[in-house]
Design a protein around this motif. Structure first.
Motif, PDB file in Angstrom:
ATOM      1  N   THR A  33       0.838  -1.209   0.000  1.00 19.14           N
ATOM      2  CA  THR A  33       0.000   0.000   0.000  1.00 19.14           C
ATOM      3  C   THR A  33       0.866   1.250   0.000  1.00 19.14           C
ATOM      4  OG1 THR A  33      -1.792  -1.146   1.163  1.00 19.14           O
ATOM      5  CG2 THR A  33      -1.784   1.264   1.263  1.00 19.14           C
ATOM      6  N   LYS A  34       1.939   1.223   0.768  1.00 19.07           N
ATOM      7  CA  LYS A  34       2.877   2.347   0.801  1.00 19.07           C
ATOM      8  C   LYS A  34       3.531   2.546  -0.563  1.00 19.07           C
ATOM      9  CE  LYS A  34       5.834   5.440   2.351  1.00 19.07           C
ATOM     10  NZ  LYS A  34       5.411   6.849   2.573  1.00 19.07           N
ATOM     11  N   ILE A  35       3.983   1.446  -1.171  1.00 17.21           N
ATOM     12  CA  ILE A  35       4.638   1.525  -2.474  1.00 17.21           C
ATOM     13  C   ILE A  35       3.680   2.073  -3.525  1.00 17.21           C
ATOM     14  CG2 ILE A  35       5.596   0.116  -4.356  1.00 17.21           C
ATOM     15  CD1 ILE A  35       6.838  -1.674  -2.177  1.00 17.21           C
ATOM     16  N   ASN A  36       2.443   1.639  -3.470  1.00 20.79           N
ATOM     17  CA  ASN A  36       1.447   2.098  -4.443  1.00 20.79           C
ATOM     18  C   ASN A  36       1.201   3.595  -4.353  1.00 20.79           C
ATOM     19  OD1 ASN A  36      -1.930   2.235  -5.037  1.00 20.79           O
ATOM     20  ND2 ASN A  36      -0.603   1.218  -6.528  1.00 20.79           N
ATOM     21  N   ALA A  37       1.440   4.181  -3.177  1.00 25.04           N
ATOM     22  CA  ALA A  37       1.218   5.620  -2.988  1.00 25.04           C
ATOM     23  C   ALA A  37       2.447   6.451  -3.337  1.00 25.04           C
ATOM     24  CB  ALA A  37       0.806   5.893  -1.541  1.00 25.04           C
ATOM     25  N   LEU A  38       3.602   5.800  -3.511  1.00 22.14           N
ATOM     26  CA  LEU A  38       4.832   6.524  -3.835  1.00 22.14           C
ATOM     27  C   LEU A  38       4.852   6.927  -5.315  1.00 22.14           C
ATOM     28  CD1 LEU A  38       7.355   4.340  -1.812  1.00 22.14           C
ATOM     29  CD2 LEU A  38       6.798   6.748  -1.368  1.00 22.14           C
ATOM     30  N   PRO A  39       5.645   7.925  -5.680  1.00 28.73           N
ATOM     31  CA  PRO A  39       5.682   8.376  -7.075  1.00 28.73           C
ATOM     32  C   PRO A  39       6.219   7.299  -8.008  1.00 28.73           C
ATOM     33  CG  PRO A  39       6.684  10.001  -5.615  1.00 28.73           C
ATOM     34  CD  PRO A  39       6.483   8.767  -4.800  1.00 28.73           C
ATOM     35  N   LEU A 153      11.157  -4.882  -0.076  1.00 31.26           N
ATOM     36  CA  LEU A 153      10.508  -4.310  -1.255  1.00 31.26           C
ATOM     37  C   LEU A 153      10.566  -2.784  -1.206  1.00 31.26           C
ATOM     38  CD1 LEU A 153       7.343  -6.583  -1.555  1.00 31.26           C
ATOM     39  CD2 LEU A 153       9.352  -6.599  -3.047  1.00 31.26           C
ATOM     40  N   LEU A 154      10.339  -2.245  -0.031  1.00 25.77           N
ATOM     41  CA  LEU A 154      10.411  -0.792   0.133  1.00 25.77           C
ATOM     42  C   LEU A 154      11.853  -0.319  -0.057  1.00 25.77           C
ATOM     43  CD1 LEU A 154       8.385   1.442   0.737  1.00 25.77           C
ATOM     44  CD2 LEU A 154       8.984   1.242   3.161  1.00 25.77           C
ATOM     45  N   SER A 155      12.801  -1.080   0.448  1.00 28.34           N
ATOM     46  CA  SER A 155      14.200  -0.734   0.263  1.00 28.34           C
ATOM     47  C   SER A 155      14.575  -0.794  -1.221  1.00 28.34           C
ATOM     48  CB  SER A 155      15.090  -1.676   1.073  1.00 28.34           C
ATOM     49  OG  SER A 155      16.444  -1.300   0.998  1.00 28.34           O
ATOM     50  N   ALA A 156      14.008  -1.766  -1.940  1.00 26.32           N
ATOM     51  CA  ALA A 156      14.264  -1.878  -3.376  1.00 26.32           C
ATOM     52  C   ALA A 156      13.760  -0.639  -4.108  1.00 26.32           C
ATOM     53  CB  ALA A 156      13.612  -3.130  -3.935  1.00 26.32           C
ATOM     54  N   LEU A 249       5.218 -10.265  -8.759  1.00 25.29           N
ATOM     55  CA  LEU A 249       3.972  -9.678  -9.258  1.00 25.29           C
ATOM     56  C   LEU A 249       3.288  -8.778  -8.238  1.00 25.29           C
ATOM     57  CD1 LEU A 249       2.498 -12.626 -11.361  1.00 25.29           C
ATOM     58  CD2 LEU A 249       3.763 -10.611 -12.126  1.00 25.29           C
ATOM     59  N   ASP A 250       3.454  -9.026  -6.962  1.00 29.04           N
ATOM     60  CA  ASP A 250       2.919  -8.097  -5.960  1.00 29.04           C
ATOM     61  C   ASP A 250       3.541  -6.714  -6.132  1.00 29.04           C
ATOM     62  OD1 ASP A 250       1.045  -9.623  -4.401  1.00 29.04           O
ATOM     63  OD2 ASP A 250       2.736 -10.729  -3.573  1.00 29.04           O
ATOM     64  N   TRP A 251       4.853  -6.694  -6.331  1.00 23.20           N
ATOM     65  CA  TRP A 251       5.568  -5.444  -6.555  1.00 23.20           C
ATOM     66  C   TRP A 251       5.112  -4.785  -7.850  1.00 23.20           C
ATOM     67  CZ3 TRP A 251       9.116  -1.728  -5.244  1.00 23.20           C
ATOM     68  CH2 TRP A 251       9.790  -1.089  -6.273  1.00 23.20           C
ATOM     69  N   GLU A 252       5.032  -5.582  -8.931  1.00 22.93           N
ATOM     70  CA  GLU A 252       4.648  -5.026 -10.230  1.00 22.93           C
ATOM     71  C   GLU A 252       3.248  -4.417 -10.174  1.00 22.93           C
ATOM     72  OE1 GLU A 252       7.135  -4.826 -11.945  1.00 22.93           O
ATOM     73  OE2 GLU A 252       8.367  -6.569 -11.482  1.00 22.93           O
ATOM     74  N   GLN A 253       2.351  -5.104  -9.504  1.00 21.13           N
ATOM     75  CA  GLN A 253       0.991  -4.571  -9.368  1.00 21.13           C
ATOM     76  C   GLN A 253       0.997  -3.245  -8.607  1.00 21.13           C
ATOM     77  OE1 GLN A 253      -1.900  -7.239  -7.565  1.00 21.13           O
ATOM     78  NE2 GLN A 253      -3.165  -5.512  -6.899  1.00 21.13           N
ATOM     79  N   ALA A 254       1.772  -3.187  -7.532  1.00 22.57           N
ATOM     80  CA  ALA A 254       1.812  -1.959  -6.721  1.00 22.57           C
ATOM     81  C   ALA A 254       2.370  -0.779  -7.502  1.00 22.57           C
ATOM     82  CB  ALA A 254       2.641  -2.196  -5.458  1.00 22.57           C
ATOM     83  N   MET A 255       3.204  -1.034  -8.498  1.00 23.02           N
ATOM     84  CA  MET A 255       3.804   0.032  -9.293  1.00 23.02           C
ATOM     85  C   MET A 255       3.036   0.317 -10.583  1.00 23.02           C
ATOM     86  SD  MET A 255       6.327   1.337  -7.656  1.00 23.02           S
ATOM     87  CE  MET A 255       7.050   2.305  -8.964  1.00 23.02           C
ATOM     88  N   ARG A 257       0.089   1.957 -12.750  1.00 27.27           N
ATOM     89  CA  ARG A 257      -0.749   3.152 -12.668  1.00 27.27           C
ATOM     90  C   ARG A 257      -1.634   3.247 -13.916  1.00 27.27           C
ATOM     91  NH1 ARG A 257       1.865   2.598  -8.572  1.00 27.27           N
ATOM     92  NH2 ARG A 257       3.191   4.152  -7.524  1.00 27.27           N
ATOM     93  N   GLU A 258      -2.889   3.657 -13.732  1.00 34.77           N
ATOM     94  CA  GLU A 258      -3.794   3.890 -14.856  1.00 34.77           C
ATOM     95  C   GLU A 258      -3.796   5.375 -15.198  1.00 34.77           C
ATOM     96  OE1 GLU A 258      -8.368   2.906 -16.328  1.00 34.77           O
ATOM     97  OE2 GLU A 258      -7.928   3.071 -14.186  1.00 34.77           O
TER      98      GLU A 258
END
Length: 492
Positions: A33-39, A153-156, A249-255, A257-258
Motif C-alpha cells: 500500500t505504501k509503495i502504491n502511494a509513492l511516485p 521491497l520498500l528498500s528496493a 507480481l505483488d511489486w509489479e501490481q503496486a507500481m 498506474r492507470e
C-alpha cells in the motif's frame, strides 16, 4: 484464457510460478500500500518513446543493446558501480553505431533488477536446509537471513530511485559526451593479430570524431564543459531506459498506474495501465506458462515487454503466447530474447523464426548468448566460456540471415566494475585477455551469474561492429576477430 477481464490484480486468479511465500501477509499488504502511494520511477511518456524506438528495431532501423547485471544488489548501489556500468553501455553502443551506422536503443538491466528466479525453493548450506536466496528485495544472502521480509521491497524502491536519479544526472550533465571518450586502452589484448584488428576500429572511431569536430558538426557550446555553462547538444545527450524481469507480481501490481495513453488522439482520451517501475520488463523462461499469472499480468500493461525464448518452447506455444500478449499485433510491443545455448541454437532458432514470420506478429529478435552457456569450473566457480558465448551470437546472426530475418539486438550480462587497483572482475573465461580457469578466483564478485568484464564486453562490441561493417560494405570474407577471440567454426 485471455477472455478474463484484465485488471492489475487479475493475475491472482492464475497459477503463479516463482511466488515468494511471506509469513506475515498483513505486513506485506502494508508495504505494498505504501509503495502504491509513492511516485512512479518512470513516466508513461518515456515508456511510449521506448515503444516507438523498439518499433524501429523491428523494422531493422535500429539495434537494441540490453545489458547489465544478472541481479543487482543493494550494496552495489554506489557512484562508482553505476558510473562504470553506464560508461560501459555507452562505450559499447558507440562501437556498434560506428560499425552498423544504425541508432542504438540502450536498455539497462538496472534500477530494479533485484529479484532472481530459482529452480528450487530451498538449498543445503553447511548441512542445513535453508530457503533459497531470491535477491535483495526478498531475503538476505546470509543463510541466517533467508526469511522473506516485505521491508526489502520498500528498500528496493528507494535503491532503484537512487540509482535512476544518479543515472539521469549523469546523462544530463555531459557524461555521454563524445568529447570525453571512454578508455580505449588495448593493453589487455594479448593477441597481436587481434590488437591490430581492434586498433583499426578505434582509429576509425577517433577519425570520425575528429572529422565531426573539424567540420563543425558540434555546436560551439559543446566545447565548453557542461559545469561551466556548456550545452549538451546532439553529441552529448542519449536516451537510456531501465528494465528488469517482471518476477515479483505483488511489486509489479503496486507500481502499476492507470493514466491517459500518451499517444492516443481520441477524445476523451483512452486510459491505459503502465508499470512505472521500469520502462521495459520481460517474462523469464521459468514464468511464461500460457495459463500462468505472469503472462496474465503482462498482457494488460502498456510497457514494451520481452519474452525469453528457450529450447523448451514449442513453435505453436510461442505463437499462442504472442497472441495473448499482443492480440492486435502492435509494433514495438514485443521483443523475443532467444537463449538456447551454443549447442542447441541450430535445432530451434530457425523453426521459431519461421513460425513468427508465418504468424505476421511484429517482433524484435534479440540474442541472449549468456544464459544457455553457463558451466561450473573444476575449481567450483559458476562461469561461462567466452568462445561459447560468441559462438551462439554469431550462429544467431547467421541463422537469421539464412531465414531472411535479421538479428535486432543483443542481451548481455556484463559489468564495468573495477577494484581499487583498477582491475576488472574475473568471472567468465577467455576473451582477448585470455582469462584462464586458474584466474577466476582473483576477482570473482558476482553473487548470481558470471558476467563479462569490461575488456570482454568490448570484445563483443568490436565483434558485432565488425560484422555489421563488413555486411554494410558487402565484404563476406573471414571474420578475423571472431577467430582470434576463440569462436568455434560454424557449420552451415
Amino acid at each position: 484464457m485471455e477472455d478474463l477481464k484484465w485488471c492489475p490484480s487479475s493475475w491472482k486468479l492464475r497459477p503463479a510460478a516463482q511466488i515468494v511465500d511471506y509469513p506475515d501477509q498483513q505486513h506485506l499488504q502494508r508495504v505494498l500500500t505504501k509503495i502504491n502511494a509513492l511516485p512512479p520511477l518512470v513516466t508513461p511518456a518515456e515508456i511510449e518513446r521506448l515503444r516507438f524506438q523498439l518499433a524501429a528495431v523491428q523494422r531493422n532501423e535500429a539495434f537494441l543493446l540490453h545489458a547489465g547485471d544478472c541481479a543487482e544488489s543493494f550494496d552495489a548501489c554506489t557512484q562508482q558501480n553505476i558510473s562504470a556500468k553506464i560508461g560501459l553501455i555507452l562505450s559499447f553502443s558507440l562501437i556498434l553505431i560506428w560499425g552498423g551506422r544504425l541508432p542504438v536503443v540502450r536498455i539497462g538491466r538496472i534500477a530494479g533488477q533485484y529479484a532472481k528466479p530459482r529452480s528450487n525453493r530451498t538449498e543445503i548450506i553447511d548441512s542445513r536446509e535453508v530457503l533459497s536466496f531470491r535477491g535483495d528485495n526478498v531475503n538476505g544472502l546470509d543463510p541466517n537471513d533467508r526469511t522473506p521480509d516485505p521491508e526489502r521491497l520498500l528498500s528496493a524502491y528507494f535503491h532503484s530511485t537512487a540509482t535512476l536519479n544518479y543515472v539521469r544526472g549523469l546523462l544530463t550533465s555531459g557524461f555521454a559526451s563524445l568529447h570525453h571518450p571512454r578508455d580505449w586502452s588495448l593493453s589487455h589484448v594479448r593477441s597481436p593479430a587481434l590488437r591490430n584488428e581492434f586498433e583499426k576500429i578505434t582509429q576509425g572511431l577517433s577519425d570520425v570524431l575528429d572529422f565531426s569536430h573539424t567540420i563543425g558538426a558540434d555546436s560551439g557550446r559543446e566545447n565548453v564543459p557542461f559545469d561551466q555553462g556548456g550545452g549538451r547538444g546532439v553529441l552529448g545527450e542519449v536516451d537510456f531506459y531501465t528494465s528488469h524481469e517482471g518476477l515479483m507480481l505483488d511489486w509489479e501490481q503496486a507500481m502499476t498506474r492507470e493514466v491517459d495513453i500518451i499517444e492516443s488522439g481520441s477524445s476523451p482520451k483512452e486510459k491505459g495501465f503502465y508499470n512505472t517501475s521500469a520502462h521495459f520488463l520481460w517474462i523469464g523462461d521459468r514464468t511464461r506458462q500460457l495459463d500462468g499469472a505472469h503472462v496474465e499480468y503482462f498482457r494488460g500493461i502498456r510497457n514494451p515487454i520481452g519474452i525469453k525464448v528457450g529450447p523448451s518452447l514449442e513453435n505453436a506455444e510461442l505463437i499462442r503466447l504472442l497472441q495473448i500478449v499482443n492480440p492486435n499485433k502492435e509494433s514495438g510491443r514485443v521483443t523475443l530474447i532467444t537463449r538456447y545455448g551454443a549447442g542447441k541454437i541450430g535445432d530451434h532458432l530457425a523453426g521459431h523464426i519461421e513460425a513468427v514470420k508465418s504468424s505476421r506478429h511484429p517482433v524484435a529478435w534479440v540474442c541472449d548468448p549468456m544464459h544457455g552457456n553457463t558451466l561450473t569450473s573444476s575449481s567450483g566457480f559458476k562461469t561461462r566460456n567466452f568462445g561459447t558465448i560468441i559462438s551462439e551470437l554469431t550462429s544467431c546472426i547467421s541463422i537469421h540471415a539464412a531465414c531472411g530475418s535479421r538479428l535486432g539486438g543483443v542481451s548481455l550480462e556484463f559489468t564495468g566494475e573495477l577494484n581499487d587497483e583498477g582491475f576488472s572482475v574475473t568471472e567468465c573465461l577467455g576473451g582477448s585477455m585470455e582469462l584462464s580457469e586458474e584466474q577466476l578466483g582473483l576477482r570473482y564478485q558476482s553473487f548470481c551469474d558470471p558476467r563479462l568484464n569490461f575488456e570482454q564486453s568490448l570484445d563483443v562490441a568490436f565483434l558485432i561492429s565488425n560484422y555489421f561493417k563488413e555486411e554494410r560494405l558487402g565484404d563476406k570474407g573471414e571474420n578475423n576477430i571472431y577467430a582470434a577471440l576463440g569462436g568455434r567454426k560454424i557449420v552451415s
